[in-house]
Design a protein around this motif. Structure first.
Motif, mmCIF file in Angstrom:
data_model
loop_
_atom_site.group_PDB
_atom_site.id
_atom_site.type_symbol
_atom_site.label_atom_id
_atom_site.label_comp_id
_atom_site.label_asym_id
_atom_site.label_seq_id
_atom_site.Cartn_x
_atom_site.Cartn_y
_atom_site.Cartn_z
ATOM 1 N N HIS A 1 7.488 4.943 12.318
ATOM 2 C CA HIS A 1 6.212 6.227 13.574
ATOM 3 C C HIS A 1 7.526 7.000 13.997
ATOM 4 N N ILE B 1 1.219 4.616 -2.749
ATOM 5 C CA ILE B 1 1.238 5.861 -2.292
ATOM 6 C C ILE B 1 2.325 6.922 -3.216
ATOM 7 N N ASP C 1 -0.938 8.761 9.514
ATOM 8 C CA ASP C 1 -1.317 7.534 9.542
ATOM 9 C C ASP C 1 -2.851 8.269 9.465
ATOM 10 N N ILE C 2 -2.876 6.611 9.039
ATOM 11 C CA ILE C 2 -4.684 6.544 8.237
ATOM 12 C C ILE C 2 -5.608 6.774 9.588
ATOM 13 N N VAL D 1 0.637 -1.415 -0.234
ATOM 14 C CA VAL D 1 -0.402 0.351 -0.069
ATOM 15 C C VAL D 1 1.171 1.253 0.246
#
Ligand code: 5GP
Length: 111
Positions: A100, A8, A29-30, A4
């Motif tokens: 992250h 993107i 972040d989604i 994914v």
């Protein structure tokens, strides 16, 4: 293997970009776990940190520099966490190296 994040990077899927240059992309972040939750990734595909060899260490340095810059921009430089999940035992879901950047609230102690 295209993930994914690979899609993107290629522009085939949408994401909220907060930084981009030729080598690195950072997106929100989604499913954020904190007020600031950004994913910083190299555009080059590596499954995770364990797949990176010394020739690409400069890319890791650049990712850390982007993390510092974004931490300032998002006002979390006084306290944040930068982490990467590596492999199935860590719970890594997307097999494209990413870090992250998490902050904006009191984070629980780990380690
Ligand atoms: P991992 O467990 O692999 O370290 O983390 C993957 C992260 O990617 C998760 O925090 C998840 O919410 C995020 N994520 C998964 N799919 C997408 C997506 O399509 N767009 C964005 N912006 N984040 C995603």
């Amino acid at each position: 293997m295209t993930t994914v994040f690979g899609k993107i990077i290629k522009g085939e899927l949408q994401a909220e970009k907060v930084f981009e240059n030729e080598r690195i992309l950072a997106i929100k972040d989604i499913h954020p776990v904190a007020p600031v939750h950004i994913l910083i990734m190299p555009k080059k595909e590596f499954a995770n940190l364990q797949s990176v060899t010394s020739e690409d260490y400069p890319l890791l340095s650049e990712i850390f520099a982007v993390a510092q810059k974004l931490a300032k921009e998002f006002g979390i430089e006084k306290g944040y966490r930068l982490l990467t999940n590596n492999g199935s035992d860590s719970g890594q879901e997307v097999l494209h190296l990413h870090f992250h950047l998490i902050g904006g609230k009191r984070l629980g102690h780990i380690g």
